[in-house]
Design a protein around this motif. Structure first.
Motif, PDB file in Angstrom:
ATOM      1  N   GLU A  72     -10.757  -1.935   9.485  1.00 12.54           N
ATOM      2  CA  GLU A  72      -9.888  -1.518   8.378  1.00 12.54           C
ATOM      3  C   GLU A  72     -10.601  -0.417   7.595  1.00 12.54           C
ATOM      4  O   GLU A  72     -11.572  -0.675   6.890  1.00 12.54           O
ATOM      5  CB  GLU A  72      -9.575  -2.703   7.464  1.00 12.54           C
ATOM      6  N   ASP A 114      -0.246   3.873   9.028  1.00 12.87           N
ATOM      7  CA  ASP A 114      -0.626   4.907   8.073  1.00 12.87           C
ATOM      8  C   ASP A 114       0.670   5.547   7.598  1.00 12.87           C
ATOM      9  O   ASP A 114       1.419   6.117   8.404  1.00 12.87           O
ATOM     10  CB  ASP A 114      -1.531   5.946   8.734  1.00 12.87           C
ATOM     11  N   GLN A 118       2.376  -4.372   3.538  1.00 11.55           N
ATOM     12  CA  GLN A 118       1.363  -4.428   4.587  1.00 11.55           C
ATOM     13  C   GLN A 118       1.163  -5.840   5.136  1.00 11.55           C
ATOM     14  O   GLN A 118       0.929  -6.010   6.333  1.00 11.55           O
ATOM     15  CB  GLN A 118       0.017  -3.920   4.048  1.00 11.55           C
ATOM     16  N   SER A 119       1.190  -6.831   4.268  1.00 13.18           N
ATOM     17  CA  SER A 119       0.902  -8.205   4.665  1.00 13.18           C
ATOM     18  C   SER A 119       1.528  -9.159   3.670  1.00 13.18           C
ATOM     19  O   SER A 119       1.762  -8.799   2.508  1.00 13.18           O
ATOM     20  CB  SER A 119      -0.616  -8.482   4.677  1.00 13.18           C
ATOM     21  N   ARG A 173       0.861  -1.186   0.000  1.00 12.84           N
ATOM     22  CA  ARG A 173       0.000   0.000   0.000  1.00 12.84           C
ATOM     23  C   ARG A 173       0.893   1.231   0.000  1.00 12.84           C
ATOM     24  O   ARG A 173       1.655   1.445   0.935  1.00 12.84           O
ATOM     25  CB  ARG A 173      -0.913   0.008   1.221  1.00 12.84           C
ATOM     26  N   ALA A 210      -5.459  -4.937   6.247  1.00 12.07           N
ATOM     27  CA  ALA A 210      -4.631  -5.172   5.052  1.00 12.07           C
ATOM     28  C   ALA A 210      -5.001  -6.509   4.414  1.00 12.07           C
ATOM     29  O   ALA A 210      -6.151  -6.739   4.051  1.00 12.07           O
ATOM     30  CB  ALA A 210      -3.152  -5.080   5.376  1.00 12.07           C
ATOM     31  N   HIS A 233       4.490   0.551   0.756  1.00 12.18           N
ATOM     32  CA  HIS A 233       4.833  -0.070   2.033  1.00 12.18           C
ATOM     33  C   HIS A 233       4.264  -1.487   2.082  1.00 12.18           C
ATOM     34  O   HIS A 233       3.069  -1.688   1.831  1.00 12.18           O
ATOM     35  CB  HIS A 233       4.264   0.734   3.205  1.00 12.18           C
ATOM     36  N   GLY A 292      -6.621  -2.865  12.168  1.00 11.72           N
ATOM     37  CA  GLY A 292      -5.785  -2.947  10.975  1.00 11.72           C
ATOM     38  C   GLY A 292      -5.997  -4.294  10.311  1.00 11.72           C
ATOM     39  O   GLY A 292      -5.952  -5.337  10.964  1.00 11.72           O
TER      40      GLY A 292
END
Length: 268
Positions: free
Chosen positions: A85, A134, A23-24, A18, A64, A21, A62
């Motif tokens: 989320e 974020d 995220q998962s 995202r 993701a 970055h 959160g």
């Protein structure tokens, strides 16, 4: 609108990106395959505190790629899970490209973490897992004494809070977060890779807080089952390492430190 990208790897998994970055990491065919070390640490804590396979109620702040909710469903089928989320486009992309398993009880709410937790009922969760970012940083309002007070209300007496809290060597920010946790919970612990524990680099620390006594020996055993060399701090040693901390409040909080440029970072 945030840019979402799915990056496949040679092992059949996908990293959810995202705005650049990670995220998962998700392995749809094997949800027990966890790649990120801090997600392994979170799973180890849940295994130590709630031995399977009985269902547990988990609220995730959160979402993701929904990696940990998938793992909870795989290891404890029938677990009712709430995921807070706010990025609806991200959730829609994940659902379309990385579908959830049949029979899951994962409910994604398009809400920010703080108001979402505040709206939850008292003693409604076995575990609250905070893994929210974020622009690569944990939001300020998810690290304060007031927020931890809401989580303490939401957890059952045997419940556990698990927080992903990254920091630089020196742990100036992490010490403040731990101080806030101590104001809301009787027992705290920290799990991290050994080079993070030794202050050699920026990295993720998984903080654990509970009203009940934590079985530290079992947490250590569960952490040792995973491949990354990691350790657990608690008691006097954790107090010593975070003695400088002052609890953050809603009037004076801040996001977690940003991850360094890998090419520019050096240990101070």
């Amino acid at each position: 609108m945030a840019e979402v990208e799915m990056v496949p790897d040679e092992h059949g998994g996908v990293t959810v990106m995202r705005d650049g970055h990670p995220q998962s990491h998700v392995d749809v065919d094997d949800p027990e395959h966890l790649v990120f070390e801090y997600v392994q640490h979170m799973a180890a804590v849940l295994d130590a505190c709630f031995p399977g396979p009985d269902p547990i109620g988990v609220t995730h702040v959160g979402g993701a790629g929904l990696t940990l909710p998938r793992w909870v469903h795989a290891t404890r089928p029938g677990s009712p899970q709430i995921v807070l989320e706010p990025d609806e486009a991200l959730t829609a992309t994940v659902r379309a490209e990385l579908p959830l398993p049949r029979g899951h009880r994962i409910r994604v709410r398009p809400q920010l973490g703080r108001p979402g937790v505040e709206a939850l009922k008292d003693t409604s969760a076995h575990a609250v897992v905070v893994d929210a970012f974020d622009a690569g940083r944990v939001p300020a309002d998810l690290q304060t004494s007031e927020f931890f007070g809401h989580v303490a209300r939401v957890l059952r007496p045997d419940g556990v809070l698990v927080v992903n809290s990254p920091d630089e060597p020196g742990w100036r920010h992490l010490a403040d977060v731990v101080a806030g946790l101590r104001g809301a919970f009787a027992h705290t612990a920290l799990v991290a890779m050994r080079d993070v524990l030794k202050g050699r680099r920026y990295g993720n620390a998984v903080l654990v807080a509970a009203h009940r006594t934590l079985d530290l020996d079992e947490i250590r055993r569960q952490v040792a089952r995973w491949p990354f060399p990691s350790g657990v701090l608690a008691g006097a040693e954790l107090t010593r390492r975070t003695a400088s901390g002052r609890a953050l409040t809603d009037g004076g909080s801040r996001p977690s430190p940003p991850a360094p440029d890998p090419g520019a970072w050096r240990v101070r």
